[in-house]
Design a protein around this motif. Sequence first.
Motif, short mmCIF file in Angstrom:
data_model
loop_
_atom_site.label_atom_id
_atom_site.label_comp_id
_atom_site.label_asym_id
_atom_site.label_seq_id
_atom_site.Cartn_x
_atom_site.Cartn_y
_atom_site.Cartn_z
N THR A 4 0.85 -1.20 0.00
CA THR A 4 0.00 0.00 0.00
C THR A 4 0.88 1.26 0.00
O THR A 4 0.59 2.23 -0.71
CB THR A 4 -0.93 -0.01 1.23
OG1 THR A 4 -1.65 -1.24 1.23
CG2 THR A 4 -1.91 1.15 1.21
N SER A 5 1.97 1.21 0.76
CA SER A 5 2.87 2.37 0.79
C SER A 5 3.52 2.59 -0.57
O SER A 5 3.80 3.74 -0.95
CB SER A 5 3.96 2.18 1.85
OG SER A 5 3.36 1.93 3.09
N GLN A 6 3.75 1.51 -1.30
CA GLN A 6 4.31 1.67 -2.65
C GLN A 6 3.30 2.39 -3.56
O GLN A 6 3.66 3.30 -4.31
CB GLN A 6 4.67 0.31 -3.25
CG GLN A 6 5.88 -0.33 -2.58
CD GLN A 6 6.09 -1.77 -3.03
OE1 GLN A 6 5.74 -2.15 -4.15
NE2 GLN A 6 6.66 -2.58 -2.16
N TYR A 7 2.04 1.99 -3.46
CA TYR A 7 0.99 2.69 -4.23
C TYR A 7 0.98 4.17 -3.84
O TYR A 7 0.91 5.05 -4.68
CB TYR A 7 -0.40 2.11 -3.92
CG TYR A 7 -0.78 0.88 -4.73
CD1 TYR A 7 -1.40 1.01 -5.97
CD2 TYR A 7 -0.55 -0.40 -4.24
CE1 TYR A 7 -1.77 -0.10 -6.71
CE2 TYR A 7 -0.92 -1.52 -4.97
CZ TYR A 7 -1.53 -1.36 -6.21
OH TYR A 7 -1.89 -2.47 -6.94
N LYS A 8 1.04 4.40 -2.53
CA LYS A 8 0.92 5.77 -2.00
C LYS A 8 2.08 6.64 -2.51
O LYS A 8 1.88 7.77 -2.93
CB LYS A 8 0.94 5.68 -0.47
CG LYS A 8 0.66 6.97 0.22
CD LYS A 8 0.37 6.73 1.70
CE LYS A 8 0.03 8.03 2.36
NZ LYS A 8 0.99 8.47 3.36
N ALA A 9 3.28 6.08 -2.48
CA ALA A 9 4.46 6.85 -2.88
C ALA A 9 4.34 7.27 -4.35
O ALA A 9 4.59 8.44 -4.70
CB ALA A 9 5.72 6.02 -2.65
N LEU A 10 3.93 6.36 -5.21
CA LEU A 10 3.79 6.68 -6.64
C LEU A 10 2.67 7.71 -6.83
O LEU A 10 2.81 8.66 -7.60
CB LEU A 10 3.45 5.42 -7.44
CG LEU A 10 4.62 4.46 -7.68
CD1 LEU A 10 4.11 3.14 -8.27
CD2 LEU A 10 5.66 5.08 -8.60
N ASP A 22 -6.62 6.02 1.02
CA ASP A 22 -5.51 5.45 1.79
C ASP A 22 -5.43 3.93 1.66
O ASP A 22 -4.67 3.29 2.37
CB ASP A 22 -5.61 5.86 3.27
CG ASP A 22 -6.93 5.45 3.89
OD1 ASP A 22 -7.69 4.69 3.24
OD2 ASP A 22 -7.20 5.89 5.02
N MET A 23 -6.27 3.37 0.76
CA MET A 23 -6.23 1.91 0.57
C MET A 23 -6.01 1.60 -0.90
O MET A 23 -6.40 2.37 -1.76
CB MET A 23 -7.60 1.30 0.94
CG MET A 23 -7.88 1.20 2.41
SD MET A 23 -9.59 0.65 2.64
CE MET A 23 -9.48 -1.01 2.02
#
Length: 380
Positions: A4-10, A22-23
């Motif tokens: 999820t953090s990888q999605y968020k960073a991109l 956030d999901m």
Amino acid sequence: MDKTSQYKALDERYFMPAFTRDMALVKGAGSKVWDAEGNEYIDCVAGIAVCSTGHCHPQVVKAICDQAHELIHCSNLYYVPHQGDLAKKLVEITGMQKVFFSNSGAEATDGALKLARVRTGKKKFVAFTHGFHGRTIGSLAVTHKPAIREPFEPLGVKCTFVGYGDLDGLKKAVDADTAGVIVEPIQGEAGVIIPPDNFLTGIREICDKTGSLMIADEVQTGMGRTGKWLAIQHTTVQPDIIMLAKGIASGFPMGALAAREGLEFKKGEHGSTFAGGPLACSAALATIGVIEKILPDISGKGERFRQGLEKYHPRVRGLMMGVTTGDKCPEIQKKCAEQGILVNCAADGNLRLVPPLVITDEEIDRVVRVVNGTLGQVML
Ligand SMILES: Cc1ncc(COP(=O)(O)O)c(C=O)c1O
């Protein structure tokens, strides 16, 4: 870093931050979805009333895959596979005379505004407070919420807003230059607001008296969501133009407008590169095939939700449900997600549940347990 953090960073680096999220949802089947960390949820958001047949319904997947092997795109310069069959189905479902396809709800609204103007020769529109019809320049002009509309003005379409349910106000607002009155039979983005019984009939009468068109936005309420193909079919009213989108193709992007006899685009008046393409039409036909079978069950499922959530006075029509929760809504949404249930906050602190139409009784009971428990904890 978890997935999820990888999605968020991109997302944070490369995507314009217009959404709050956030999901990451990565898989779905029926009424269930899984996030990037492997957590399972019952999905009462369903892409905001889009995944009508549930996630990845085998008949819909097969229809899309079969068509993808044959022809993905060909242009409306040619007759398009499945387009005629779908148009016929939608005419039967809506009781209208002809249809035109689009790629989204907003585009269907734009098409309806164009059609109303070009066939009536009138210019103005009347819409309702808290109504939502899309975010293109045209559809935004008839969308009420000032915070999302005003930064983009001038929008080139003159629209007067009248209180939802206020027939006296409507009478005063409609004049000789009003091309159409655009209305959601139940307001969705506003939080599932069901109008007074005589409201839609009253709009029809005012339109008949003034020669303006009644335009029913069934983008959210259509395709079986409320227990009938269209929400307006809970009344005897026949609008002049109807827009559909969301649930029409189980998540494959598609919209449509349908209009009564005498209202059609003539050569060159409207068009679209992608709209009504082979994949969208095959997805929609398969979707309709599934909904046809489950339509009689939808009101009963809604009733099961209504009884389960009775304590919180839910507004329920089929599988379209709203509960007034006020500013606690985001907290409720978060707590439900922590317990494996996805729900969503519409406008003005209204919790909205619009699950797939295939949701089972067992799943409903689980949703009811979690939502009741959470409302009890947060609201009392
Ligand atoms: C009633 C209604 N009309 C139009 C739209 C716009 O549809 P889209 O987001 O596909 O453009 C929506 C979307 O929420 C809607 O609920």
